[in-house]
Write a protein that holds these residues in place. Structure first.
Motif, mmCIF file in Angstrom:
data_model
loop_
_atom_site.group_PDB
_atom_site.id
_atom_site.type_symbol
_atom_site.label_atom_id
_atom_site.label_comp_id
_atom_site.label_asym_id
_atom_site.label_seq_id
_atom_site.Cartn_x
_atom_site.Cartn_y
_atom_site.Cartn_z
ATOM 1 N N ALA A 88 -20.703 -74.983 17.843
ATOM 2 C CA ALA A 88 -20.421 -73.766 17.047
ATOM 3 C C ALA A 88 -19.670 -74.037 15.931
ATOM 4 C CB ALA A 88 -19.624 -72.577 18.099
ATOM 5 N N ALA A 89 -19.847 -73.298 14.667
ATOM 6 C CA ALA A 89 -19.191 -73.568 13.580
ATOM 7 C C ALA A 89 -18.741 -72.275 12.905
ATOM 8 C CB ALA A 89 -20.170 -73.909 12.502
ATOM 9 N N THR A 90 -17.347 -72.471 12.291
ATOM 10 C CA THR A 90 -16.458 -71.217 12.176
ATOM 11 C C THR A 90 -16.229 -71.160 10.568
ATOM 12 O OG1 THR A 90 -15.678 -70.865 14.393
ATOM 13 C CG2 THR A 90 -14.437 -70.194 12.369
ATOM 14 N N ALA A 91 -16.272 -70.142 9.962
ATOM 15 C CA ALA A 91 -15.844 -70.039 8.553
ATOM 16 C C ALA A 91 -14.637 -69.266 8.605
ATOM 17 C CB ALA A 91 -16.897 -69.672 7.554
ATOM 18 N N THR A 92 -13.618 -69.509 8.072
ATOM 19 C CA THR A 92 -12.241 -68.794 8.007
ATOM 20 C C THR A 92 -12.203 -68.180 6.404
ATOM 21 O OG1 THR A 92 -11.146 -70.158 9.776
ATOM 22 C CG2 THR A 92 -10.025 -68.679 8.655
ATOM 23 N N LEU A 93 -12.022 -66.860 6.179
ATOM 24 C CA LEU A 93 -11.788 -66.298 4.878
ATOM 25 C C LEU A 93 -10.346 -66.109 4.832
ATOM 26 C CD1 LEU A 93 -14.730 -63.859 4.662
ATOM 27 C CD2 LEU A 93 -14.858 -66.068 4.167
ATOM 28 N N LYS A 94 -9.485 -66.817 4.192
ATOM 29 C CA LYS A 94 -8.162 -66.830 4.142
ATOM 30 C C LYS A 94 -7.860 -66.252 2.669
ATOM 31 C CE LYS A 94 -7.069 -70.541 6.997
ATOM 32 N NZ LYS A 94 -6.198 -72.073 7.185
ATOM 33 N N GLY A 95 -7.292 -64.894 2.775
ATOM 34 C CA GLY A 95 -6.665 -64.368 1.771
ATOM 35 C C GLY A 95 -7.761 -63.607 0.901
ATOM 36 N N HIS A 96 -8.944 -63.702 1.367
ATOM 37 C CA HIS A 96 -10.051 -62.933 0.548
ATOM 38 C C HIS A 96 -10.017 -61.490 0.742
ATOM 39 C CE1 HIS A 96 -11.609 -66.856 -0.799
ATOM 40 N NE2 HIS A 96 -11.760 -67.306 0.287
ATOM 41 N N VAL A 97 -10.594 -60.775 -0.238
ATOM 42 C CA VAL A 97 -10.830 -59.382 -0.045
ATOM 43 C C VAL A 97 -12.325 -59.183 -0.177
ATOM 44 C CG1 VAL A 97 -10.194 -57.169 -1.212
ATOM 45 C CG2 VAL A 97 -8.543 -59.046 -1.487
ATOM 46 N N LEU A 98 -12.611 -58.305 0.801
ATOM 47 C CA LEU A 98 -14.299 -58.070 1.078
ATOM 48 C C LEU A 98 -14.627 -56.808 0.107
ATOM 49 C CD1 LEU A 98 -14.801 -58.690 4.804
ATOM 50 C CD2 LEU A 98 -15.125 -60.222 2.760
ATOM 51 N N VAL A 99 -14.361 -56.954 -1.233
ATOM 52 C CA VAL A 99 -14.531 -56.194 -2.263
ATOM 53 C C VAL A 99 -15.612 -56.760 -3.337
ATOM 54 C CG1 VAL A 99 -12.670 -54.530 -1.738
ATOM 55 C CG2 VAL A 99 -12.513 -56.377 -3.734
ATOM 56 N N GLY A 100 -16.550 -56.095 -4.082
ATOM 57 C CA GLY A 100 -17.361 -56.512 -4.780
ATOM 58 C C GLY A 100 -16.860 -57.757 -5.758
ATOM 59 N N PRO A 101 -15.945 -57.498 -6.569
ATOM 60 C CA PRO A 101 -15.303 -58.317 -7.556
ATOM 61 C C PRO A 101 -15.009 -59.998 -7.059
ATOM 62 C CG PRO A 101 -14.348 -56.429 -8.095
ATOM 63 C CD PRO A 101 -15.022 -56.231 -6.708
ATOM 64 N N ASP A 102 -14.634 -59.857 -5.845
ATOM 65 C CA ASP A 102 -13.843 -60.998 -4.938
ATOM 66 C C ASP A 102 -15.111 -61.713 -4.177
ATOM 67 O OD1 ASP A 102 -11.756 -60.493 -6.294
ATOM 68 O OD2 ASP A 102 -11.156 -59.298 -4.899
ATOM 69 N N LEU A 103 -16.548 -61.218 -3.977
ATOM 70 C CA LEU A 103 -17.223 -61.678 -3.227
ATOM 71 C C LEU A 103 -17.990 -63.206 -3.668
ATOM 72 C CD1 LEU A 103 -19.061 -58.572 -1.805
ATOM 73 C CD2 LEU A 103 -17.228 -59.949 -0.691
ATOM 74 N N ASP A 104 -17.888 -63.577 -4.640
ATOM 75 C CA ASP A 104 -18.473 -64.723 -4.949
ATOM 76 C C ASP A 104 -18.180 -65.891 -4.283
ATOM 77 O OD1 ASP A 104 -19.707 -63.473 -7.093
ATOM 78 O OD2 ASP A 104 -18.598 -64.111 -8.621
ATOM 79 N N VAL A 105 -16.674 -66.232 -4.064
ATOM 80 C CA VAL A 105 -16.451 -67.262 -3.189
ATOM 81 C C VAL A 105 -16.739 -66.947 -1.717
ATOM 82 C CG1 VAL A 105 -14.130 -68.345 -2.343
ATOM 83 C CG2 VAL A 105 -14.612 -67.868 -4.620
ATOM 84 N N VAL A 106 -16.633 -65.764 -1.103
ATOM 85 C CA VAL A 106 -17.084 -65.461 0.051
ATOM 86 C C VAL A 106 -18.622 -65.475 0.624
ATOM 87 C CG1 VAL A 106 -17.127 -63.338 1.762
ATOM 88 C CG2 VAL A 106 -15.042 -63.616 0.531
ATOM 89 N N THR A 107 -19.358 -65.480 -0.545
ATOM 90 C CA THR A 107 -20.807 -65.528 -0.694
ATOM 91 C C THR A 107 -21.099 -67.009 -0.451
ATOM 92 O OG1 THR A 107 -21.185 -63.435 -1.770
ATOM 93 C CG2 THR A 107 -23.014 -64.982 -1.601
ATOM 94 N N GLU A 108 -20.404 -67.891 -1.367
ATOM 95 C CA GLU A 108 -20.730 -69.297 -1.362
ATOM 96 C C GLU A 108 -20.257 -69.699 0.215
ATOM 97 O OE1 GLU A 108 -22.148 -72.637 -1.977
ATOM 98 O OE2 GLU A 108 -22.356 -70.937 -3.177
ATOM 99 N N THR A 109 -19.213 -69.436 0.720
ATOM 100 C CA THR A 109 -18.654 -69.665 2.111
ATOM 101 C C THR A 109 -19.761 -69.357 2.919
ATOM 102 O OG1 THR A 109 -16.365 -69.551 1.477
ATOM 103 C CG2 THR A 109 -16.977 -69.439 3.583
ATOM 104 N N GLY A 110 -20.418 -67.920 2.898
ATOM 105 C CA GLY A 110 -21.512 -67.676 3.865
ATOM 106 C C GLY A 110 -22.625 -68.591 3.845
ATOM 107 N N LYS A 111 -23.089 -68.978 2.389
ATOM 108 C CA LYS A 111 -24.337 -69.713 2.425
ATOM 109 C C LYS A 111 -23.906 -71.295 3.066
ATOM 110 C CE LYS A 111 -25.797 -67.832 -1.942
ATOM 111 N NZ LYS A 111 -26.184 -68.065 -3.280
ATOM 112 N N GLN A 112 -22.843 -71.790 2.925
ATOM 113 C CA GLN A 112 -22.615 -73.047 3.327
ATOM 114 C C GLN A 112 -22.620 -73.041 4.983
ATOM 115 O OE1 GLN A 112 -18.785 -74.243 1.799
ATOM 116 N NE2 GLN A 112 -19.671 -74.384 -0.181
ATOM 117 N N LEU A 113 -22.166 -71.712 5.537
ATOM 118 C CA LEU A 113 -22.132 -71.700 6.973
ATOM 119 C C LEU A 113 -23.394 -71.423 7.520
ATOM 120 C CD1 LEU A 113 -20.251 -71.199 9.704
ATOM 121 C CD2 LEU A 113 -20.423 -68.771 9.123
#
Length: 92
Positions: free
Chosen positions: A2-27
């Motif tokens: 299994a693989a896990t991506a941890t979102l540390k300190g990220h906010v799941l709102v529009g302007p902040d989703l670039d880093v989260v989106t990249e993390t999701g793609k890598q996962l």
């Protein structure tokens, strides 16, 4: 495995989703079939763009023949998914 991506300190709102989106793609690109997004260290705030991201990564994993689950979902995040009709993507 299994693989896990941890979102540390990220906010799941529009302007902040670039880093989260990249993390999701890598996962999603990992060879593992069991994937987890750990939200226990993410901020509680989530808007419609954040909900859309959660649903998109969930469906993208499913379309790739993978199983994705969310760990550490906060009550405000859970409530936002419930209100928007997407609570079914959360494994209890």
């Amino acid at each position: 495995m299994a693989a896990t991506a941890t979102l540390k300190g990220h906010v799941l709102v529009g302007p902040d989703l670039d880093v989260v989106t990249e993390t999701g793609k890598q996962l999603l690109d990992l060879p593992e079939r069991q994937l987890t997004v750990d939200l226990s260290h993410a901020e509680d705030t989530v808007d419609i763009a954040g909900i859309q991201w959660l649903v998109t990564i969930y469906r993208s994993a499913k379309n790739r023949g993978k199983q994705l689950s969310f760990a550490g979902i906060s009550q405000p995040q859970r409530n936002a998914l419930k209100i928007s009709g997407f609570e079914s993507i959360i494994d209890d």
